[in-house]
Scaffold this motif. Sequence first.
Motif, PDB file in Angstrom:
ATOM      1  N   ARG A   1      23.759  -6.374   6.810  1.00 29.63           N
ATOM      2  CA  ARG A   1      23.422  -7.010   5.570  1.00 29.63           C
ATOM      3  C   ARG A   1      21.711  -7.669   5.861  1.00 29.63           C
ATOM      4  O   ARG A   1      21.406  -7.581   4.282  1.00 29.63           O
ATOM      5  CB  ARG A   1      24.500  -8.290   5.687  1.00 29.63           C
ATOM      6  N   TRP A   2      21.342  -8.010   6.012  1.00 28.95           N
ATOM      7  CA  TRP A   2      19.587  -8.032   7.025  1.00 28.95           C
ATOM      8  C   TRP A   2      18.938  -6.924   6.585  1.00 28.95           C
ATOM      9  O   TRP A   2      18.324  -7.173   5.206  1.00 28.95           O
ATOM     10  CB  TRP A   2      18.729  -9.018   7.915  1.00 28.95           C
ATOM     11  N   LEU A   3      19.572  -5.772   7.183  1.00 24.36           N
ATOM     12  CA  LEU A   3      18.791  -4.478   6.626  1.00 24.36           C
ATOM     13  C   LEU A   3      18.304  -4.186   5.372  1.00 24.36           C
ATOM     14  O   LEU A   3      17.381  -4.228   4.296  1.00 24.36           O
ATOM     15  CB  LEU A   3      19.256  -4.032   7.609  1.00 24.36           C
ATOM     16  N   GLY A   4      19.571  -4.687   4.709  1.00 23.92           N
ATOM     17  CA  GLY A   4      20.084  -3.896   3.431  1.00 23.92           C
ATOM     18  C   GLY A   4      18.834  -4.913   2.330  1.00 23.92           C
ATOM     19  O   GLY A   4      18.500  -4.699   1.171  1.00 23.92           O
ATOM     20  N   THR A   5      18.707  -5.975   2.507  1.00 26.90           N
ATOM     21  CA  THR A   5      18.312  -7.350   1.500  1.00 26.90           C
ATOM     22  C   THR A   5      16.956  -7.074   1.805  1.00 26.90           C
ATOM     23  O   THR A   5      16.130  -7.077   1.014  1.00 26.90           O
ATOM     24  CB  THR A   5      19.092  -8.470   2.389  1.00 26.90           C
ATOM     25  N   MET A   6      16.605  -6.291   2.948  1.00 28.62           N
ATOM     26  CA  MET A   6      15.273  -6.596   2.997  1.00 28.62           C
ATOM     27  C   MET A   6      14.718  -4.890   2.481  1.00 28.62           C
ATOM     28  O   MET A   6      13.387  -5.549   1.639  1.00 28.62           O
ATOM     29  CB  MET A   6      15.071  -6.072   4.677  1.00 28.62           C
ATOM     30  N   LEU A   7      15.919  -4.235   1.969  1.00 30.86           N
ATOM     31  CA  LEU A   7      15.704  -3.115   1.546  1.00 30.86           C
ATOM     32  C   LEU A   7      15.653  -3.117   0.142  1.00 30.86           C
ATOM     33  O   LEU A   7      14.299  -2.408  -0.701  1.00 30.86           O
ATOM     34  CB  LEU A   7      16.169  -1.928   1.616  1.00 30.86           C
ATOM     35  N   ILE A   8      15.896  -3.929   0.039  1.00 25.34           N
ATOM     36  CA  ILE A   8      16.638  -4.404  -1.243  1.00 25.34           C
ATOM     37  C   ILE A   8      14.951  -4.676  -1.961  1.00 25.34           C
ATOM     38  O   ILE A   8      14.213  -4.823  -3.207  1.00 25.34           O
ATOM     39  CB  ILE A   8      17.893  -5.250  -1.936  1.00 25.34           C
ATOM     40  N   VAL A   9      14.824  -5.993  -1.329  1.00 22.58           N
ATOM     41  CA  VAL A   9      13.043  -6.719  -1.376  1.00 22.58           C
ATOM     42  C   VAL A   9      12.106  -5.902  -1.739  1.00 22.58           C
ATOM     43  O   VAL A   9      11.641  -5.979  -2.982  1.00 22.58           O
ATOM     44  CB  VAL A   9      13.033  -7.954  -0.697  1.00 22.58           C
ATOM     45  N   VAL A  10      12.246  -4.941  -0.474  1.00 27.70           N
ATOM     46  CA  VAL A  10      11.063  -4.134  -0.197  1.00 27.70           C
ATOM     47  C   VAL A  10      10.587  -3.060  -2.188  1.00 27.70           C
ATOM     48  O   VAL A  10      10.095  -2.917  -2.839  1.00 27.70           O
ATOM     49  CB  VAL A  10      10.960  -2.869   0.434  1.00 27.70           C
ATOM     50  N   GLY A  11      11.940  -2.509  -2.513  1.00 25.77           N
ATOM     51  CA  GLY A  11      12.663  -1.685  -3.390  1.00 25.77           C
ATOM     52  C   GLY A  11      11.572  -2.748  -4.728  1.00 25.77           C
ATOM     53  O   GLY A  11      11.081  -1.971  -6.220  1.00 25.77           O
TER      54      GLY A  11
ATOM     55  N   LEU B   1       5.995   6.264  -6.884  1.00 27.71           N
ATOM     56  CA  LEU B   1       5.799   4.427  -6.176  1.00 27.71           C
ATOM     57  C   LEU B   1       6.966   3.985  -6.822  1.00 27.71           C
ATOM     58  O   LEU B   1       8.018   3.235  -5.588  1.00 27.71           O
ATOM     59  CB  LEU B   1       5.187   3.358  -6.774  1.00 27.71           C
ATOM     60  N   ARG B   2       7.868   4.851  -8.244  1.00 30.82           N
ATOM     61  CA  ARG B   2       8.706   3.844  -8.791  1.00 30.82           C
ATOM     62  C   ARG B   2      10.397   4.560  -8.214  1.00 30.82           C
ATOM     63  O   ARG B   2      11.523   3.756  -7.975  1.00 30.82           O
ATOM     64  CB  ARG B   2       9.012   3.755  -9.996  1.00 30.82           C
ATOM     65  N   TRP B   3       9.852   6.165  -8.508  1.00 30.19           N
ATOM     66  CA  TRP B   3      11.036   6.299  -7.778  1.00 30.19           C
ATOM     67  C   TRP B   3      11.313   5.666  -5.600  1.00 30.19           C
ATOM     68  O   TRP B   3      12.571   5.751  -5.900  1.00 30.19           O
ATOM     69  CB  TRP B   3      10.376   7.605  -7.169  1.00 30.19           C
ATOM     70  N   ALA B   4      10.240   6.056  -5.024  1.00 31.80           N
ATOM     71  CA  ALA B   4      10.339   5.057  -3.391  1.00 31.80           C
ATOM     72  C   ALA B   4      11.319   4.186  -4.007  1.00 31.80           C
ATOM     73  O   ALA B   4      11.978   2.866  -2.938  1.00 31.80           O
ATOM     74  CB  ALA B   4       9.132   4.511  -3.092  1.00 31.80           C
TER      75      ALA B   4
END
Lengths: 127, 141
Positions: A110-120, B114-117
């Motif tokens: 869940r932490w990993l998912g949350t971090m990925l979302i933040v980066v995204g 970048l947006r796709w990423a």
Amino acid sequence: MKNELAFILFLIAVSSSFDTITQVILKGAINKLQFSPSANILKILRFILRIVSIPRVWISFLFSALSLCVWLFVLSKTDLNLAFSLDSMHYIFIASASKMVLKEKVGLKRWLGTMLIVVGIVLVTLS
Amino acid sequence: MKFIFKKKLTARIFALLVFMDILETATHLCFKKSVLPEGGFYVANIVDLITFLKAAFFSPFLWLGLLSVLVTFVMWSTVLSKIDLSVAVPVCSFSYVLVPLVSIFFLGEQVNMLRWAGIFFILCGVIFVSLSSQEKEAAHP
């Protein structure tokens, strides 16, 4: 300029914290009810009536309003993209608060998912 | 009888969350339309303020916005009674994927790498968070 950015960052943190408080109070109240409505309008209405009869929930509405006021102030001061990308720290606040206050099991996945979302979100809003 | 929460994120809850997100965007649009007249407004004195409040009060968009806030609250509470807060909030970020995708397919907008990423990162994140909610259910049958 640097000071201004720090100020904006601070305001966004305040707005996010207030929203986190809102969500944690609401979720706490719902957890205490120990009742989950099925897909039935009457049951859902009764559920909502029970929620709004809890005084704590009204405090959470107050925090929600405060959060919105601060957020609108931020939007009037700064660039929309920057504001939205910085607001992604909200997800970290929510995950931490869920773990500490609500005792939810926030595991590695869940932490990993949350971090990925933040980066995204930072990538999407800044591009 | 002790009530046991089912914490699994189902497709139905997911759809509810996405719909809720769209509704929330509609709420913001409604409020913006009801409160801000074209060319902005300027409140200098109490008479102006009353005129402004009167105009806002009689604007159908204000009431539409309030109705939409109410519906959002009902949906959000229902969702929260079924899943963890630390699952519900990250899944809401799916709108950050939905909006660019809609603008690509329906508005023919150009999207850079970048947006796709970013879209890819968010999708992975949502998948991980959803998986973590399924895992929990399996651990406590």
